[in-house]
Design a protein around this motif. Structure first.
Motif, PDB file in Angstrom:
ATOM      1  N   UNK A1055       0.819  -1.221   0.000  1.00 20.50           N
ATOM      2  CA  UNK A1055       0.000   0.000   0.000  1.00 20.50           C
ATOM      3  C   UNK A1055       0.851   1.269   0.000  1.00 20.50           C
ATOM      4  N   UNK A1056       2.152   1.131   0.279  1.00 20.69           N
ATOM      5  CA  UNK A1056       3.034   2.307   0.201  1.00 20.69           C
ATOM      6  C   UNK A1056       3.068   2.824  -1.229  1.00 20.69           C
ATOM      7  N   UNK A1057       3.008   1.888  -2.197  1.00 21.50           N
ATOM      8  CA  UNK A1057       3.063   2.308  -3.605  1.00 21.50           C
ATOM      9  C   UNK A1057       2.286   1.290  -4.438  1.00 21.50           C
ATOM     10  N   UNK A1058       0.959   1.366  -4.352  1.00 20.74           N
ATOM     11  CA  UNK A1058       0.118   0.401  -5.073  1.00 20.74           C
ATOM     12  C   UNK A1058       0.409   0.408  -6.572  1.00 20.74           C
ATOM     13  N   UNK A1059       0.638   1.617  -7.113  1.00 19.81           N
ATOM     14  CA  UNK A1059       0.836   1.696  -8.574  1.00 19.81           C
ATOM     15  C   UNK A1059       2.014   0.828  -8.996  1.00 19.81           C
ATOM     16  N   UNK A1060       3.142   0.963  -8.286  1.00 17.50           N
ATOM     17  CA  UNK A1060       4.318   0.149  -8.641  1.00 17.50           C
ATOM     18  C   UNK A1060       4.042  -1.331  -8.382  1.00 17.50           C
ATOM     19  N   UNK A1061       3.304  -1.601  -7.321  1.00 14.69           N
ATOM     20  CA  UNK A1061       3.026  -3.011  -6.993  1.00 14.69           C
ATOM     21  C   UNK A1061       2.299  -3.666  -8.162  1.00 14.69           C
ATOM     22  N   UNK A1062       1.240  -2.970  -8.646  1.00 12.00           N
ATOM     23  CA  UNK A1062       0.433  -3.588  -9.709  1.00 12.00           C
ATOM     24  C   UNK A1062       1.141  -3.528 -11.067  1.00 12.00           C
ATOM     25  N   UNK A1063       1.826  -2.409 -11.317  1.00 13.81           N
ATOM     26  CA  UNK A1063       2.380  -2.270 -12.675  1.00 13.81           C
ATOM     27  C   UNK A1063       3.716  -2.992 -12.825  1.00 13.81           C
ATOM     28  N   UNK A1064       4.547  -2.975 -11.778  1.00 18.61           N
ATOM     29  CA  UNK A1064       5.888  -3.548 -11.941  1.00 18.61           C
ATOM     30  C   UNK A1064       6.080  -4.839 -11.145  1.00 18.61           C
ATOM     31  N   UNK A1065       5.841  -4.759  -9.831  1.00 17.11           N
ATOM     32  CA  UNK A1065       6.225  -5.906  -8.992  1.00 17.11           C
ATOM     33  C   UNK A1065       5.494  -7.189  -9.376  1.00 17.11           C
ATOM     34  N   UNK A1066       4.163  -7.085  -9.508  1.00 14.21           N
ATOM     35  CA  UNK A1066       3.365  -8.301  -9.739  1.00 14.21           C
ATOM     36  C   UNK A1066       3.824  -8.993 -11.034  1.00 14.21           C
ATOM     37  N   UNK A1067       4.047  -8.171 -12.066  1.00 16.15           N
ATOM     38  CA  UNK A1067       4.494  -8.728 -13.350  1.00 16.15           C
ATOM     39  C   UNK A1067       5.842  -9.422 -13.189  1.00 16.15           C
ATOM     40  N   UNK A1068       6.769  -8.736 -12.478  1.00 19.53           N
ATOM     41  CA  UNK A1068       8.107  -9.330 -12.276  1.00 19.53           C
ATOM     42  C   UNK A1068       8.012 -10.609 -11.459  1.00 19.53           C
TER      43      UNK A1068
END
Length: 1125
Positions: A1055-1068
Motif C-alpha cells: 500500500x506504500x506504492x500500489x501503482x508500482x506493486x500492480x504495474x511492476x512488482x506483480x508482473x516481475x
C-alpha cells in the motif's frame, strides 16, 4: 489377456512378499520402487481396472485404487478425454457390481476415487455424478452405498484440499449448496420412514408409570404443545440391523453437512424432530438391559449400535448448536431444539424406585454423556443470552436439571466438564448484572436459590466428610500441567465458589464459615491429646477409626482454608466497610489458628500413622498461613483506615501473626511450612508495611538470626524470601505518613548494615579472585557467589517499581557489592554458570537501579562487558558451552536492550559499538545455525536499537518539512541500517516460526510507529524484496500458521506504492515464477484484481498463492513431452 493375467499373478505374489514378516527392508524398498515405476507408466490404469475386477487380494485392490487416485488427483489434466470417459464409466459399474462383497475399506476407497473424479469433472464432463448418488440413495437396495457416496462428496467437495483453483472451489461449494434442500429432504425421508415403519410394527407395550418414561409436569412447560410431548413419549422402536446401519449412515451425513451449510429454512422442523427421536436412543437404558437379559452377543451388539445412533444424533445437534450466527427465522427452530434436548435431559436425570440418577447415567454410553455435556456447554456459552428472554423458556427449571446432571456424573472428567458449564453460566450472570445494574436485584432473586444450592453442593463435594469414596480416587502425586488431579479438582471447585461469592457475598459467607468453624474445632481440640513422652511430644490418638476420621477432618480443613483464602478479594475495596465484621472474624480465627499450630508444634509431633497424619498436620498449618497471607490486602486497608485513631486492634493482629511465623523460620522446619511462613512475612512487610513492624521484638529476632554468620543458613528459597522481607521493612515507605516522618536516615543506616552482613564473605572474594583458583576453592567460591547474588538480585527486583528514595538507599547499600561483582566478572568469564548468575544480577540492576548507579559507573560496566565479549568469547559461549553459554549471551543482549531504550543522550555514544557487536560479532555466529538460541534476543535488541534511536538513522529536520511540504529525510549510518534490514529479511527464510512471527511483528511496529515502509531507502531498495520473500513463504506453505499476519504485512508494504506493486512488482514476480507457463501467468495476473482495501487485497493474495500452487501441481502431473498450446 495373457499378459494382464500374468501381471496380476506377479503383482499378487509381490504384494504377499511385501507384507510377509520375513521380508527384509532392503527387499521391501526394491518392491516399492518397482510398484511406483509401474504406476507412473501411461496406461497403467487399464491393468489396474483388470486387477480390480479379477482379484480377491485386498493388497492388490488397494494398490490398484492408489494408482487411480494418483492418476485422478495428479495427472488428470494429461489423460486423453477418451480414457477419462472410459474410467468414468467403468469405476461406478465396478462399484455397483461388487459393493456388497468388497471389504468395507476397499469399497470406501473406491467411492473416494469416484468422488475425486466428480471433484475434477462435475458437472461439465460428468454431468450425472450427483444425480447418480441421489438415485442410489432412493433405491432401497443401494441406499447404504448412496449414503457413503454422499458423505464422501460432502467431505471432499465442500472443503476441498488445495489441489484445486480458488474458482473451482467456489464453483463446487455453490453447486453443492444448490443440492442441499434435496439432500436434506431425502435424509429426512429415510430417517422418518424407518422410524415410522418400526413404530407401527413394534409390539412393545406402552410404558408403565413406574418405568420413568412418562413425561413430568416440567415437560409440558418445556414443550408448550401436548402433541410434541406425546410424540417424544412414544416407545423407542427396535430396529433390525440393516435399518440401524442405514440410520447411522444418514446421521453421519447430516453431521458432516451441518458442519458447513448455513442455518436456513432447508433445515426443517420435521428434520430436527426426527434427529431428536434418534437422540433418544442414547438415553434409552432398556436397550442395554435387553441385551444383558437375553445374553446373546447379537443382542449386546445391537444395544451398542442403538447407543451409537444416539451419539450420532447428538453430534448433528451439536454441529447446529456451535453456529453463533443465527438468522432471525431460525431462532424459533433453536427454541424448539432446546426444548426437545431438555426433555432428554429430564429423561436421563429422572429418579424412580429402580434407579438413582447416578446409576442411570452410569448405564449410558460414555461418549453419549460427553456429547450431551458438549451440548449443554454450547447452549450456555453461545445461546443462553438469546433464549433467556423467551418467556416460555424456563431457565430456572433448566438449571435444576443441569444441577442434577452435574452432581450425578459417573466420572471425574464428566464432573469437571459440568463445572466448566457452571463457570460459564456464572460469568454470564456477572457480566449481565454489570451491564444492567438497575435490574441487579431482580436478576439475583431469580437465580438466588439455584446459586446457593450450587455453592453448598460444590463445597460438599470437596469434603471427605460427604464425598470420601470419590475424593480418595483422585491422584495427589503425579503432576500434570504443574498440578495434581486433586489440586485441579479443588481449584476448579473453588473457582465456582468464588464466582458465587462475587454474586451473593452474604449467602456465600454464611454457608462457608460455619463449615470451616466445625473443622477448626476438631483441630483446635487436638491440644488435649498431646502427651509428652521420652522422645518428645506425641498425639495420643491411636484407634484406627479415630485416625481415619482425623485424617478426613484435617484434609477438609485444609481445603476449606484454601476456600476462605480464595474469597479474600471480596472483602476489600468499596465493600471494605460493609463486610468488615465478616472479614475481621475470619482474620482473627486465622491468626489464632496459625499461632496455635506454631505454639504446640504440631508439625513435630509423633503420631500413630506418621505417613498420613504428619503430612496432614503440616499441610493444615501451611494452609492457615497461606490463607492469612491472602488477607494481607485487607489488613493493609484496615491499617490505612485506623492507623491514626485506634491502631491497637491491627497491632495486635500483626504482632500475633508474627509470633506464629517466627518459630517456623528455622532450617529444622519442613520446607512446605517454612516457605508458607516466609511468604506471609514478605506480605506483611511489603503489602501491609505498618510503621511499628520494625519495633516488634519478633522481627528484630529474625534480623539477628539472618545477620549472624554462625547461625545455620536457611534453604535457598527461604533465605531469599526472609532477606526480601527484612530489606522491604527498611526500604519501603510507610503508608499515610509524610516524607519527614519516614525516618529515612535511621532506616538507611540499618539497611546498609543488613546488606553488609549478608555480603561479608562475597566482598572478601575480591582480593582472592585475581589468584589462580584451586578446584576445591573454586567450588566454595561458586557457592558464595550463588548464595549472595540470588539474595541481592531478589532485593533489587522487589523494589524496582518503588519510590526514588527506596531505590537510592538500596543502591547505596549495594554499591560495594556491585563493584566487587564487576571486578570478579573477568576472572570468571570462562565459567559460564557463574557468568550467567552475574549477568542476571547486572540485568536486574540495569532494569531497577540504572538511574541510581549513575552514568560514569554504568558506562564502565557496559565497556567492561563489551571488552570481555570478544568474537572468540561469544563463539565459545554459543557454540561450545551449550544452553548455559547461550543463556549468558542472551542476558548480555538483554542488558544492552535496556541500555538502548534509555531516553536522552547519555548512552548514545555506545550505539555504534553495540550495533557492530550485533552485526559483526554475534550475527555471523548464529545466522547459519538452525538452533533458535540467542536469535530472539538479538533481533529484539536490533528492534530496540531502531525503535528507540530512530534519529540515529533518520534526521528529518522540521524546517525542511515545512519548506517542502514533505519530510526530506537525511539518512545517516546507512550501511548499518541496511545490514540490520538484511538480517531481518534473512530470518524470514528460516524455519523457526516463533522467530518469524516476532520479527514480522517488529517490522509492522516500526512501520506503524515510524513509517518504516515509507522511508526512501526502504521503499526504493528493500520493499519489494520483502514482499517477494513473504509471498514465497506463503507459496511454500512453510509458515502456514501465520498466513493471516503475512497477508496483512504484504498489504501494508504494497500500500506504500500500489501503482508500482500492480504495474511492476506483480508482473516481475509472476515472470520469475518457475513451473507455470506464460498463459497461466497471465491468468494469475488477471485474477489479481486491483483492489486497494485490506480484505479484498489479502483475499487476492491467498487466491494467487493457491492457484500458483495448483498450476504447478497440474504441470508436474502432465506426461513428459506434452505439448501445450
Amino acid at each position: 489377456m495373457a499378459s494382464e493375467e500374468a501381471s496380476l499373478r506377479a503383482l499378487e505374489s509381490l504384494m504377499t512378499e511385501f507384507f510377509h514378516n520375513c521380508t527384509t527392508n532392503e527387499r521391501k524398498r526394491e518392491i516399492e520402487e518397482l510398484l511406483n515405476n509401474f504406476a507412473q507408466q501411461i496406461g497403467a490404469w487399464r491393468f489396474c481396472l483388470y486387477f480390480l475386477s479379477s482379484t480377491r487380494n485386498d493388497y492388490v485392490m488397494m494398490y490398484s485404487l492408489t494408482v487411480f487416485e494418483n492418476l485422478i488427483n495428479k495427472m488428470w489434466l494429461g489423460v486423453p478425454s477418451q480414457d477419462k470417459m472410459e474410467i468414468r464409466s467403468c469405476l461406478p459399474k465396478l462399484l455397483l457390481a461388487h459393493h456388497k462383497t468388497l471389504p468395507y475399506f476397499i469399497r470406501n476407497k473406491l467411492c473416494k476415487v469416484i468422488v475425486d473424479i466428480g471433484r475434477q469433472d462435475w458437472p461439465m464432463f460428468y454431468h450425472d455424478f450427483f444425480t447418480n448418488i441421489l438415485q442410489l440413495i432412493q433405491s432401497p437396495v443401494t441406499t447404504p452405498l448412496g449414503l457413503i457416496m454422499l458423505k464422501t462428496t460432502s467431505e471432499e467437495l465442500a472443503c476441498p484440499r488445495e489441489d484445486l483453483s480458488v474458482a473451482r472451489k467456489e464453483e463446487l461449494r455453490k453447486l453443492l449448496l444448490d443440492q442441499v434442500q434435496t439432500v436434506l429432504g431425502l435424509l429426512t425421508g429415510i430417517l422418518e420412514s424407518i422410524w415410522d415403519k418400526h413404530c407401527v410394527t413394534s409390539a412393545t407395550p406402552p410404558p408403565s408409570p413406574s418405568s420413568g418414561e412418562s413425561g413430568g409436569d416440567l415437560l409440558s412447560s418445556l414443550l408448550q404443545s401436548p402433541s410434541a410431548a406425546k410424540l417424544l413419549n412414544q416407545p423407542i422402536p427396535i430396529l433390525d440391523t440393516e435399518s440401524e446401519y442405514i440410520c447411522s449412515l444418514a446421521l453421519e451425513c447430516l453431521a458432516h453437512l451441518f458442519s458447513w451449510i448455513p442455518l436456513s429454512a432447508s433445515i426443517t422442523p420435521s428434520l430436527l424432530t426426527t434427529i431428536f427421536h434418534f437422540a433418544r436412543f442414547g438415553c434409552d437404558t432398556r436397550a442395554r438391559k435387553m441385551s444383558s437379559v437375553n445374553g446373546s452377543s447379537q443382542n449386546s451388539v445391537l444395544g451398542q449400535e442403538r447407543g451409537r445412533l444416539g451419539i450420532l444424533a447428538m453430534s448433528c445437534i451439536n454441529e447446529l448448536m456451535s453456529k453463533n450466527c443465527v438468522p432471525m427465522e431460525f431462532e424459533e427452530y433453536l427454541l424448539r431444539m432446546f426444548q426437545q434436548t431438555f426433555y432428554l435431559l429430564q429423561k436421563i436425570t429422572k429418579e424412580n424406585n429402580a434407579h438413582t440418577v447416578k446409576s442411570r447415567l452410569e448405564e449410558l454410553d460414555e461418549s453419549y454423556i460427553e456429547k450431551f455435556t458438549d451440548f449443554l456447554r454450547l447452549f450456555v456459552s453461545v445461546h443462553l443470552r438469546r433464549i433467556e428472554s423467551y418467556s416460555q423458556f424456563p431457565v430456572v427449571e433448566f438449571l435444576a436439571l443441569l444441577f442434577k446432571y452435574t452432581f450425578h456424573q459417573p466420572t471425574h472428567e464428566g464432573y469437571f466438564s459440568c463445572l466448566d458449564i457452571w463457570t460459564l453460566f456464572l460469568d454470564y450472570l456477572t457480566s449481565k448484572i454489570k451491564s444492567r445494574l438497575a435490574d441487579k436485584e431482580a436478576v439475583l432473586n431469580r437465580y438466588e436459590d439455584a446459586l446457593v444450592l450450587l455453592l453448598t453442593e460444590v463445597l460438599n463435594r470437596i469434603q471427605f466428610r460427604y464425598n470420601q469414596a470419590q475424593l480418595e480416587e483422585l491422584d495427589d502425586e503425579t503432576l500434570d500441567d504443574d498440578q495434581t488431579e486433586w489440586q485441579r479438582y479443588l481449584r476448579q471447585s473453588l473457582e465456582v465458589v468464588a464466582k458465587v461469592m462475587e454474586l451473593l457475598p452474604t449467602h456465600a459467607f454464611s454457608t462457608l464459615f460455619p463449615v470451616l468453624q466445625d473443622n477448626l474445632e476438631v483441630y483446635l481440640g487436638l491440644q488435649q491429646f498431646v502427651v509428652t513422652s521420652g522422645t518428645g511430644q506425641r498425639l495420643n490418638i491411636t484407634a484406627e477409626n479415630d485416625c481415619r476420621r482425623l485424617h478426613c477432618s484435617l484434609r477438609d480443613l485444609s481445603s476449606l482454608l484454601q476456600a476462605v483464602g480464595r474469597l479474600a478479594e471480596y472483602f476489600i475495596g468499596d465493600v471494605f466497610a460493609a463486610r468488615f465484621n465478616d472479614a475481621l472474624t475470619v482474620v482473627e480465627r486465622l491468626v489464632k489458628v496459625t499461632l496455635y499450630g506454631s505454639q504446640i508444634k504440631l508439625y513435630n509431633i509423633e503420631t500413630a500413622v506418621p505417613s498420613v497424619l504428619k503430612p496432614d498436620l503440616i499441610d493444615v498449618h501451611a494452609q492457615s498461613l497461606a490463607a492469612l497471607q491472602a488477607y494481607s490486602h485487607w489488613l493493609a486497608q484496615f491499617y490505612s483506615e485506623v492507623h491514626r485513631q485506634n491502631p491497637e486492634q491491627i497491632i495486635s493482629l500483626v504482632s500475633t501473626a508474627l509470633e506464629a511465623i517466627i518459630p517456623l523460620i528455622s532450617s529444622k522446619v519442613q520446607e512446605k511450612l517454612l516457605l508458607s511462613a516466609c511468604h506471609l512475612l514478605v506480605s506483611l512487610a511489603t503489602t501491609v508495611r505498618p510503621v511499628f513492624l520494625i519495633r516488634i521484638p519478633a522481627v528484630q529476632k529474625v534480623f539477628n538470626r539472618i545477620t549472624d554468620t554462625s547461625a545455620q543458613r536457611l534453604p535457598d528459597k527461604a533465605q531469599v524470601l526472609v532477606c526480601r522481607a527484612l530489606s522491604n521493612v527498611l526500604l519501603l515507605p510507610w503508608p499515610n505518613l509524610p516524607e519527614n516522618e519516614q525516618q529515612w536516615a535511621v532506616r538507611s543506616t540499618n539497611h546498609a548494615s543488613l546488606i553488609s552482613a549478608l555480603t561479608r564473605e562475597y566482598r572478601h572474594l575480591k582480593s582472592s579472585a585475581i589468584l589462580p583458583q584451586r578446584k576445591v576453592r573454586l567450588e566454595d567460591t561458586k557457592v558464595i557467589i550463588h548464595q549472595t547474588l540470588s539474595v541481592l538480585e531478589d532485593i533489587v527486583e522487589s523494589i524496582s517499581g518503588e519510590s526514588t528514595k527506596s531505590r537510592q538507599i538500596c543502591y547505596q547499600s549495594l554499591q560495594e557489592s556491585v563493584q566487587v561483582s564487576l571486578a570478579l566478572f573477568p576472572a570468571f568469564i570462562h565459567q559460564s554458570d557463574v557468568t550467567d548468575e552475574m549477568l542476571s544480577f547486572f540485568l536486574t540492576l540495569f532494569q531497577g537501579l540504572r538511574v541510581q548507579m549513575g552514568v560514569p559507573f554504568t558506562e564502565q560496566i557496559i565497556q567492561t562487558f563489551l571488552n570481555m565479549f570478544t568474537r572468540e568469547q561469544l563463539a565459545e559461549s554459543i557454540l561450545h558451552e551449550g544452553s548455559t553459554g547461550c543463556r549468558v549471551v542472551e542476558k548480555f543482549l538483554k542488558i544492552l536492550q535496556v541500555v538502548v531504550q534509555e531516553p536522552g543522550q547519555v548512552f548514545k555514544p555506545f550505539l555504534p559499538s553495540i550495533i557492530s557487536l550485533c552485526m559483526e560479532q554475534v550475527y555471523p555466529i548464529i545466522a547459519e545455525r538452525s538452533s533458535p538460541d540467542v536469535k530472539a534476543e538479538l533481533f529484539e535488541l536490533l528492534f530496540r536499537v531502531l525503535h528507540h534511536n530512530w534519529r540515529y538513522f533518520f534526521k528529518s529536520s522540521v524546517l525542511a518539512s515545512v519548506q517542502r511540504g514533505i519530510a526530506e529525510e537525511q539518512m545517516e549510518n546507512e550501511a548499518q541500517f541496511s545490514a540490520i534490514m538484511q538480517a531481518f529479511g534473512q530470518s524470514f527464510l528460516q524455519p523457526d516460526i516463533h522467530l518469524f512471527k516476532q520479527n514480522l511483528f517488529y517490522l509492522e511496529t516500526l512501520n506503524t510507529k515510524q513509517k518504516l515502509y515509507h522511508k526512501k531507502i526502504f521503499r526504493t531498495t528493500m520493499l519489494f524484496q520483502f514482499v517477494n520473500v513473504l509471498l514465497q513463504v506463503l507459496v511454500h506453505k512453510s509458515h502456514d500458521l501465520l498466513q493471516e499476519e503475512i497477508g496483512i504485512a504484504i498489504y501494508n508494504m504494497a500500500s506504500v506504492d500500489f501503482d508500482s506493486f500492480y504495474s511492476a512488482f506483480l508482473t516481475e514476480f509472476l515472470a520469475s515464477c518457475d513451473g507455470v507457463d506464460s498463459n497461466q501467468k497471465n491468468v494469475l495476473g488477471r485474477n489479481f484484481k486491483m483492489d486497494r482495501d485490506l480484505p479484498s487485497f489479502t483475499q487476492n493474495v491467498h487466491r494467487l498463492v493457491n492457484d500458483l500452487r495448483y498450476y504447478r501441481l497440474c504441470n508436474d502431473s502432465l506426461p513428459p513431452g506434452t505439448v501445450k498450446l
